[in-house]
Design a protein around this motif. Sequence first.
Motif, PDB file in Angstrom:
ATOM      1  N   LEU A 113       0.832  -1.208   0.000  1.00  0.00           N
ATOM      2  CA  LEU A 113       0.000   0.000   0.000  1.00  0.00           C
ATOM      3  C   LEU A 113       0.865   1.254   0.000  1.00  0.00           C
ATOM      4  O   LEU A 113       1.849   1.345   0.749  1.00  0.00           O
ATOM      5  CB  LEU A 113      -0.917   0.012   1.225  1.00  0.00           C
ATOM      6  CG  LEU A 113      -2.128  -0.927   1.128  1.00  0.00           C
ATOM      7  CD1 LEU A 113      -2.803  -1.063   2.487  1.00  0.00           C
ATOM      8  CD2 LEU A 113      -3.126  -0.432   0.083  1.00  0.00           C
ATOM      9  N   PRO A 114       0.500   2.216  -0.855  1.00  0.00           N
ATOM     10  CA  PRO A 114       1.327   3.418  -0.963  1.00  0.00           C
ATOM     11  C   PRO A 114       1.362   4.228   0.341  1.00  0.00           C
ATOM     12  O   PRO A 114       0.326   4.383   0.996  1.00  0.00           O
ATOM     13  CB  PRO A 114       0.659   4.224  -2.082  1.00  0.00           C
ATOM     14  CG  PRO A 114      -0.641   3.560  -2.369  1.00  0.00           C
ATOM     15  CD  PRO A 114      -0.593   2.177  -1.820  1.00  0.00           C
ATOM     16  N   PHE A 115       2.523   4.718   0.667  1.00  0.00           N
ATOM     17  CA  PHE A 115       2.729   5.588   1.835  1.00  0.00           C
ATOM     18  C   PHE A 115       2.208   4.959   3.129  1.00  0.00           C
ATOM     19  O   PHE A 115       1.699   5.651   4.007  1.00  0.00           O
ATOM     20  CB  PHE A 115       2.074   6.960   1.598  1.00  0.00           C
ATOM     21  CG  PHE A 115       2.629   7.685   0.395  1.00  0.00           C
ATOM     22  CD1 PHE A 115       3.892   8.260   0.432  1.00  0.00           C
ATOM     23  CD2 PHE A 115       1.895   7.765  -0.803  1.00  0.00           C
ATOM     24  CE1 PHE A 115       4.418   8.920  -0.673  1.00  0.00           C
ATOM     25  CE2 PHE A 115       2.417   8.417  -1.915  1.00  0.00           C
ATOM     26  CZ  PHE A 115       3.680   8.996  -1.850  1.00  0.00           C
ATOM     27  N   THR A 165       4.668  14.902 -11.048  1.00  0.00           N
ATOM     28  CA  THR A 165       3.289  14.829 -10.550  1.00  0.00           C
ATOM     29  C   THR A 165       2.602  13.602 -11.153  1.00  0.00           C
ATOM     30  O   THR A 165       3.086  13.022 -12.137  1.00  0.00           O
ATOM     31  CB  THR A 165       2.477  16.083 -10.962  1.00  0.00           C
ATOM     32  OG1 THR A 165       2.306  16.051 -12.388  1.00  0.00           O
ATOM     33  CG2 THR A 165       3.170  17.368 -10.539  1.00  0.00           C
ATOM     34  N   PRO A 166       1.454  13.225 -10.594  1.00  0.00           N
ATOM     35  CA  PRO A 166       0.737  12.066 -11.141  1.00  0.00           C
ATOM     36  C   PRO A 166       0.451  12.192 -12.641  1.00  0.00           C
ATOM     37  O   PRO A 166       0.466  11.198 -13.365  1.00  0.00           O
ATOM     38  CB  PRO A 166      -0.549  12.049 -10.317  1.00  0.00           C
ATOM     39  CG  PRO A 166      -0.146  12.644  -9.005  1.00  0.00           C
ATOM     40  CD  PRO A 166       0.846  13.703  -9.341  1.00  0.00           C
ATOM     41  N   ALA A 188      -4.051   4.005 -10.549  1.00  0.00           N
ATOM     42  CA  ALA A 188      -4.439   5.273  -9.911  1.00  0.00           C
ATOM     43  C   ALA A 188      -3.611   6.434 -10.453  1.00  0.00           C
ATOM     44  O   ALA A 188      -4.075   7.572 -10.499  1.00  0.00           O
ATOM     45  CB  ALA A 188      -4.272   5.157  -8.398  1.00  0.00           C
ATOM     46  N   LEU A 189      -2.393   6.128 -10.872  1.00  0.00           N
ATOM     47  CA  LEU A 189      -1.524   7.180 -11.416  1.00  0.00           C
ATOM     48  C   LEU A 189      -1.757   7.401 -12.912  1.00  0.00           C
ATOM     49  O   LEU A 189      -1.116   8.249 -13.525  1.00  0.00           O
ATOM     50  CB  LEU A 189      -0.054   6.798 -11.185  1.00  0.00           C
ATOM     51  CG  LEU A 189       0.436   6.842  -9.733  1.00  0.00           C
ATOM     52  CD1 LEU A 189       1.782   6.147  -9.596  1.00  0.00           C
ATOM     53  CD2 LEU A 189       0.542   8.294  -9.252  1.00  0.00           C
ATOM     54  N   GLY A 190      -2.617   6.580 -13.494  1.00  0.00           N
ATOM     55  CA  GLY A 190      -2.885   6.721 -14.930  1.00  0.00           C
ATOM     56  C   GLY A 190      -1.872   5.978 -15.789  1.00  0.00           C
ATOM     57  O   GLY A 190      -1.838   6.132 -17.017  1.00  0.00           O
ATOM     58  N   ALA A 191      -1.027   5.168 -15.145  1.00  0.00           N
ATOM     59  CA  ALA A 191      -0.039   4.384 -15.900  1.00  0.00           C
ATOM     60  C   ALA A 191      -0.649   3.048 -16.302  1.00  0.00           C
ATOM     61  O   ALA A 191      -1.750   2.698 -15.877  1.00  0.00           O
ATOM     62  CB  ALA A 191       1.198   4.159 -15.048  1.00  0.00           C
ATOM     63  N   VAL A 192       0.091   2.309 -17.133  1.00  0.00           N
ATOM     64  CA  VAL A 192      -0.374   0.988 -17.564  1.00  0.00           C
ATOM     65  C   VAL A 192       0.537  -0.058 -16.923  1.00  0.00           C
ATOM     66  O   VAL A 192       1.687  -0.219 -17.339  1.00  0.00           O
ATOM     67  CB  VAL A 192      -0.297   0.860 -19.109  1.00  0.00           C
ATOM     68  CG1 VAL A 192      -0.837  -0.486 -19.565  1.00  0.00           C
ATOM     69  CG2 VAL A 192      -1.026   2.010 -19.783  1.00  0.00           C
ATOM     70  N   PRO A 193       0.054  -0.737 -15.872  1.00  0.00           N
ATOM     71  CA  PRO A 193       0.927  -1.694 -15.174  1.00  0.00           C
ATOM     72  C   PRO A 193       1.166  -2.960 -15.975  1.00  0.00           C
ATOM     73  O   PRO A 193       0.269  -3.447 -16.660  1.00  0.00           O
ATOM     74  CB  PRO A 193       0.140  -2.020 -13.895  1.00  0.00           C
ATOM     75  CG  PRO A 193      -1.277  -1.702 -14.199  1.00  0.00           C
ATOM     76  CD  PRO A 193      -1.295  -0.657 -15.273  1.00  0.00           C
ATOM     77  N   ALA A 306       0.402  15.563  -3.878  1.00  0.00           N
ATOM     78  CA  ALA A 306      -0.365  15.179  -5.081  1.00  0.00           C
ATOM     79  C   ALA A 306      -0.243  13.667  -5.319  1.00  0.00           C
ATOM     80  O   ALA A 306      -1.205  13.015  -5.721  1.00  0.00           O
ATOM     81  CB  ALA A 306       0.133  15.963  -6.295  1.00  0.00           C
ATOM     82  N   TRP A 307       0.926  13.099  -5.045  1.00  0.00           N
ATOM     83  CA  TRP A 307       1.123  11.640  -5.179  1.00  0.00           C
ATOM     84  C   TRP A 307       0.247  10.924  -4.139  1.00  0.00           C
ATOM     85  O   TRP A 307      -0.447   9.966  -4.457  1.00  0.00           O
ATOM     86  CB  TRP A 307       2.578  11.245  -4.927  1.00  0.00           C
ATOM     87  CG  TRP A 307       3.554  11.556  -6.033  1.00  0.00           C
ATOM     88  CD1 TRP A 307       3.742  12.762  -6.643  1.00  0.00           C
ATOM     89  CD2 TRP A 307       4.491  10.657  -6.628  1.00  0.00           C
ATOM     90  NE1 TRP A 307       4.741  12.673  -7.570  1.00  0.00           N
ATOM     91  CE2 TRP A 307       5.226  11.389  -7.582  1.00  0.00           C
ATOM     92  CE3 TRP A 307       4.805   9.326  -6.440  1.00  0.00           C
ATOM     93  CZ2 TRP A 307       6.235  10.817  -8.358  1.00  0.00           C
ATOM     94  CZ3 TRP A 307       5.816   8.749  -7.210  1.00  0.00           C
ATOM     95  CH2 TRP A 307       6.519   9.495  -8.157  1.00  0.00           C
ATOM     96  N   VAL A 308       0.303  11.428  -2.916  1.00  0.00           N
ATOM     97  CA  VAL A 308      -0.484  10.798  -1.836  1.00  0.00           C
ATOM     98  C   VAL A 308      -1.969  10.810  -2.206  1.00  0.00           C
ATOM     99  O   VAL A 308      -2.661   9.784  -2.116  1.00  0.00           O
ATOM    100  CB  VAL A 308      -0.258  11.536  -0.484  1.00  0.00           C
ATOM    101  CG1 VAL A 308      -1.205  11.015   0.596  1.00  0.00           C
ATOM    102  CG2 VAL A 308       1.193  11.390  -0.037  1.00  0.00           C
ATOM    103  N   ASP A 309      -2.445  11.955  -2.657  1.00  0.00           N
ATOM    104  CA  ASP A 309      -3.878  12.087  -2.994  1.00  0.00           C
ATOM    105  C   ASP A 309      -4.257  11.167  -4.157  1.00  0.00           C
ATOM    106  O   ASP A 309      -5.297  10.515  -4.127  1.00  0.00           O
ATOM    107  CB  ASP A 309      -4.211  13.541  -3.358  1.00  0.00           C
ATOM    108  CG  ASP A 309      -4.083  14.465  -2.145  1.00  0.00           C
ATOM    109  OD1 ASP A 309      -4.047  13.946  -1.009  1.00  0.00           O
ATOM    110  OD2 ASP A 309      -3.990  15.703  -2.351  1.00  0.00           O
ATOM    111  N   ALA A 310      -3.385  11.142  -5.164  1.00  0.00           N
ATOM    112  CA  ALA A 310      -3.703  10.325  -6.349  1.00  0.00           C
ATOM    113  C   ALA A 310      -3.783   8.840  -5.991  1.00  0.00           C
ATOM    114  O   ALA A 310      -4.550   8.084  -6.582  1.00  0.00           O
ATOM    115  CB  ALA A 310      -2.646  10.546  -7.428  1.00  0.00           C
TER     116      ALA A 310
END
Length: 337
Positions: A113-115, A165-166, A188-193, A306-310
């Motif tokens: 889990l992030p952060f 930023t995200p 969540a970051l809009g990337a393609v895992p 912004a990373w935390v929120d995203a």
Amino acid sequence: MISRRTATSLVSAGMLALFTALGAAAASAEEIVIKFSHVVAPNTPKGKAADKFKELAEKYTDGKVKVEVYPNSQLYKDKEELEALQLGAVQMLAPSLAKFGPLGIKQFEVFDLPFLFKDYDALHKVTYGEAGAEMLKLLEAKGITGLAYWDNGFKVMSANSPLHTPDDFLGLKMRIQSSKVLEAEMNALGAVPQVMAFSEVYQALQTGVVDGTENPPSNMFTQKMHEVQKNATISNHGYLGYAVIVNKKFWDDLPADVRGELEKALKEATEYGNGIARAENEAALKAMIDSGKTEFIELTAEERQAWVDAMKPVYEESAERIGADLIAKIQAAANGG
Ligand code: LMR
């Protein structure tokens, strides 16, 4: 007077006893071999802890046990090594906590889990505490005994474009370990895992099969990923560490005194490995910065927020998979005491 027949059977009984005794002596003199397979380089926190375990295990058992360490996916890649352990082809592993999902143990993904952990101290409240011990017990049902947690460290994000930023992640193909929590993080970051074995990451980055990845500096540096990634962000957005595991049957069948010595060796190897993990990662980060091959970004307070929120939605999504109770329990353990 004994009859010839009785004499013959006494002689055969005596010989049988002698052979049995010789057989037992040979068996007890036989070396116990522990094959310890892992996927990282020897000069990483995990590689060094594995080598330390070998040294101590052989010393404390007076050579009764031989530990063969196979680094760098020499024997098996990520998923194969877990299967090999269950089949008894290897006896010991230390896979990343992010790799137990395919085995049917989703709970370790909580560590992804992030952060979640603000530092090593918070992490250790879990891995050295009751919550961590309870999680290791989940492995028993799979024929595996969990013995300890080994540290690596907090991850950096890398790519061939700056990641402030995200928004900078939009559409990037990012290699991840086989964890659904990490998949949710990249989504969540809009990337393609893209799930991929560790041994294939360098080449995939080099050839552009993926654009970027995440790993603690020690892994990034020792796999030379910095040579094929122009940018990286010291985000410390997530943790990567290991469960040290053995084949349960193998472990239970060991003579009790041998098992005791191995437990002692493992305890000391764990203290050693967890004691050097942070410095190893700091040194690897410094070496990469000094090499000038990758440009490292430190996030401003706003960028970090912004990373935390995203990534916040990852918690809710993961609760469905690994349980809201478990997440709350780990958070409480990490922040408490
Ligand atoms: C990864 O696949 O990125 C890591 O799990 C490798 C490791 O074992 O540290």
